[in-house]
Write a protein that holds these residues in place. Structure first.
Motif, PDB file in Angstrom:
ATOM      1  N   CYS B  78       0.825  -1.208   0.000  1.00  0.00           N
ATOM      2  CA  CYS B  78       0.000   0.000   0.000  1.00  0.00           C
ATOM      3  C   CYS B  78       0.859   1.257   0.000  1.00  0.00           C
ATOM      4  O   CYS B  78       1.522   1.574   0.973  1.00  0.00           O
ATOM      5  CB  CYS B  78      -0.958   0.030   1.185  1.00  0.00           C
ATOM      6  N   GLN B  79       0.811   1.986  -1.119  1.00  0.00           N
ATOM      7  CA  GLN B  79       1.596   3.211  -1.267  1.00  0.00           C
ATOM      8  C   GLN B  79       0.966   4.388  -0.532  1.00  0.00           C
ATOM      9  O   GLN B  79       1.526   5.464  -0.481  1.00  0.00           O
ATOM     10  CB  GLN B  79       1.732   3.565  -2.758  1.00  0.00           C
ATOM     11  N   TYR B  80      -0.240   4.190   0.001  1.00  0.00           N
ATOM     12  CA  TYR B  80      -0.965   5.291   0.632  1.00  0.00           C
ATOM     13  C   TYR B  80      -0.955   5.183   2.148  1.00  0.00           C
ATOM     14  O   TYR B  80      -1.587   5.987   2.826  1.00  0.00           O
ATOM     15  CB  TYR B  80      -2.395   5.331   0.097  1.00  0.00           C
ATOM     16  N   GLY B  81      -0.287   4.162   2.668  1.00  0.00           N
ATOM     17  CA  GLY B  81      -0.202   4.014   4.124  1.00  0.00           C
ATOM     18  C   GLY B  81      -1.520   3.632   4.772  1.00  0.00           C
ATOM     19  O   GLY B  81      -1.703   3.834   5.967  1.00  0.00           O
ATOM     20  N   THR B  84      -1.460  -0.881   8.034  1.00  0.00           N
ATOM     21  CA  THR B  84      -0.250  -1.068   8.829  1.00  0.00           C
ATOM     22  C   THR B  84      -0.357  -2.417   9.518  1.00  0.00           C
ATOM     23  O   THR B  84      -1.336  -2.688  10.218  1.00  0.00           O
ATOM     24  CB  THR B  84      -0.105   0.045   9.886  1.00  0.00           C
ATOM     25  N   VAL B  85       0.640  -3.260   9.275  1.00  0.00           N
ATOM     26  CA  VAL B  85       0.584  -4.610   9.837  1.00  0.00           C
ATOM     27  C   VAL B  85       1.452  -4.664  11.092  1.00  0.00           C
ATOM     28  O   VAL B  85       2.658  -4.422  11.032  1.00  0.00           O
ATOM     29  CB  VAL B  85       1.057  -5.650   8.799  1.00  0.00           C
ATOM     30  N   LEU B  86       0.829  -4.959  12.215  1.00  0.00           N
ATOM     31  CA  LEU B  86       1.552  -5.121  13.482  1.00  0.00           C
ATOM     32  C   LEU B  86       1.663  -6.614  13.782  1.00  0.00           C
ATOM     33  O   LEU B  86       1.133  -7.446  13.050  1.00  0.00           O
ATOM     34  CB  LEU B  86       0.813  -4.395  14.602  1.00  0.00           C
ATOM     35  N   ARG B  89      -2.054  -7.577  14.884  1.00  0.00           N
ATOM     36  CA  ARG B  89      -3.255  -7.100  14.177  1.00  0.00           C
ATOM     37  C   ARG B  89      -2.874  -6.221  12.978  1.00  0.00           C
ATOM     38  O   ARG B  89      -1.712  -5.804  12.863  1.00  0.00           O
ATOM     39  CB  ARG B  89      -4.192  -6.355  15.127  1.00  0.00           C
ATOM     40  N   LEU B  91      -3.913  -2.641  11.111  1.00  0.00           N
ATOM     41  CA  LEU B  91      -4.684  -1.397  11.253  1.00  0.00           C
ATOM     42  C   LEU B  91      -5.042  -0.877   9.869  1.00  0.00           C
ATOM     43  O   LEU B  91      -4.200  -0.844   8.978  1.00  0.00           O
ATOM     44  CB  LEU B  91      -3.856  -0.334  11.985  1.00  0.00           C
ATOM     45  N   PHE B  93      -6.713   2.399   7.746  1.00  0.00           N
ATOM     46  CA  PHE B  93      -7.122   3.808   7.790  1.00  0.00           C
ATOM     47  C   PHE B  93      -7.940   4.111   6.539  1.00  0.00           C
ATOM     48  O   PHE B  93      -7.385   4.379   5.469  1.00  0.00           O
ATOM     49  CB  PHE B  93      -5.887   4.719   7.843  1.00  0.00           C
ATOM     50  N   GLU B  95      -9.591   6.578   5.422  1.00  0.00           N
ATOM     51  CA  GLU B  95      -9.467   7.864   4.737  1.00  0.00           C
ATOM     52  C   GLU B  95      -8.194   7.951   3.903  1.00  0.00           C
ATOM     53  O   GLU B  95      -8.044   8.856   3.086  1.00  0.00           O
ATOM     54  CB  GLU B  95      -9.575   9.026   5.729  1.00  0.00           C
ATOM     55  N   LEU B  96      -7.274   7.004   4.081  1.00  0.00           N
ATOM     56  CA  LEU B  96      -6.058   6.993   3.261  1.00  0.00           C
ATOM     57  C   LEU B  96      -6.188   6.052   2.061  1.00  0.00           C
ATOM     58  O   LEU B  96      -5.383   6.086   1.143  1.00  0.00           O
ATOM     59  CB  LEU B  96      -4.840   6.566   4.107  1.00  0.00           C
TER      60      LEU B  96
END
Lengths: 111, 282
Positions: B78-81, B84-86, B89, B91, B93, B95-96
């Motif tokens: 994902c170039q838009y962030g 996010t892989v923790l 879990r 996450l 977003f 809106e991105l």
């Protein structure tokens, strides 16, 4: 422990950077030994979504704390979820100044 | 025939020109007016009428946490962030997210599917006989106007005569509005900003290969620079609307110049003829 300090340059003498996602460098310091490595931020000039991506990057370097100025909402959410504490440094000094204050425990822990 | 009304600079009178052009054409033929300024649609103020609404949605990823093994491929892709892989879990977003679907393609476990997320609405009204008004409304807090503009345009795909009111500027929403149009009316005003942003808008129309002409609104009569620019760039000077307190008052109370002063119907008819001439139609 390993901490990350946002920086304008690649050394401890560089000025600390107040922005997180668009900081030119991340200085990763091992506070036990004082050794450090500098990491050029590949997202400093990226279009958008830099906060979470920068957060992902420092998570991969197993830091337990971040010293920076302003951290945006998305990056903050990622850092909280990853259990990384956020310390605010906005005094305008160098990375070394920020590190000294962190070691003296005079920085405020925001998260 | 699809005619876009754009400007570069905001507040030059795009909506005024689009509304009066559509009103004029609707005297004699069926016309569709599309409000593509979805961040701040306002054509409905000039044409109040009951409207029906349809949701506009975009696909966003949903991750099955039971199947996902946090390999991190989607987050790297994902170039838009937006992902996010923790360790424990993932996450997301919303809106991105740009709804590209890439995360779904790169997931080795097929743990990602897409679900629709509402980003706005498109309304449809018939404020006058022979006039159909389609308006896009972007939901507050949503950063992407393009899907709503696209949905508004899709709703008018089969219509013969369409007037599209673009948003100001020269970025993605304007490009999306202009895309596929036959002609473009660029509205400017007698100010240095008006001319500066007209130059940017001309460049956009030019790159999209859409023939454009210029309307000067609120003209104070000192438009030599703009006229020279049009001559030098082979742009048709289509119409000049004077700086006139009476016209401003009509506009400000939500009325239409051509309704209050029917002598303007002829000028807007001529504007349409000039658009046809741009395209090479009679």
């Amino acid at each position: 422990m390993k901490i990350c300090i946002t920086s304008h340059g690649a050394t401890l003498e560089a000025l600390a950077e107040e922005r997180f996602g668009r900081a030119p460098f991340f200085i990763i310091v091992d506070t036990d030994t004082g050794s450090f490595e500098s990491l050029e931020n590949p997202f400093a000039g990226a279009g958008g979504g830099v906060g979470p991506r920068a957060a992902q990057l420092i998570i991969a370097h197993q830091v337990t704390a971040l010293v920076s100025g302003m951290v945006g909402g998305n990056a903050r959410e990622v850092l909280i979820a990853a259990g990384i504490h956020l310390y605010e440094y906005r005094a305008g000094g160098t990375v070394k100044d920020a590190l000294d204050q962190f070691n003296k425990k005079t920085l405020e822990c925001i998260v | 025939m699809k005619i876009a009304v754009a400007s570069g600079k905001g507040g030059t009178g795009k909506t005024m020109v689009a509304a009066n052009l559509a009103f004029t054409l609707a005297q004699t033929c069926q016309v569709t007016l599309v409000d593509c300024d979805v961040e701040e649609p306002n054509l409905h103020l000039f044409f109040p009428a009951p409207a029906t609404a349809k949701d506009v949605t975009v696909p966003v990823p949903v991750i099955d946490e039971k199947i996902c093994d946090r390999c991190g491929k989607c987050g790297e892709f994902c170039q838009y962030g937006a992902l996010t892989v923790l360790r424990d879990r993932v996450l997301f977003f919303p809106e991105l997210c740009h709804s590209c679907g890439g995360c779904m393609l790169v997931c080795p476990k097929n743990a990602i599917h897409e679900e629709p997320k509402r980003v706005g609405i498109v309304t449809n009204a018939t404020p006058m006989q022979r006039l159909n008004l389609v308006s896009g409304y972007l939901d507050a807090g949503n950063p992407f106007a393009v899907p709503v503009i696209r949905a508004a345009k899709t709703a008018t795909a089969g219509d013969c005569l369409v007037i599209l009111d673009a948003s100001p500027g020269t970025s993605c929403p304007v490009v999306e509005t202009l895309d596929g149009c036959d002609a473009c009316i660029l509205v400017t005003e007698s100010t240095p900003f008006g001319l500066h942003d007209l130059q940017l808008a001309v460049d956009v129309a030019d790159r999209l290969g859409i023939p454009a002409g210029v309307v000067i609104n609120r003209s104070d009569g000192k438009d030599q620079e703009t006229l020279d620019f049009c001559t030098n760039h082979d742009l048709d000077m289509m119409m000049t609307i004077p700086f006139d307190r009476g016209i401003a008052a009509i506009q400000s109370r939500g009325d239409l110049l051509c309704r209050v002063r029917p002598e303007w119907l002829k000028a807007f008819s001529a504007l349409y003829s000039k658009c046809c001439a741009l395209v090479g139609e009679d």
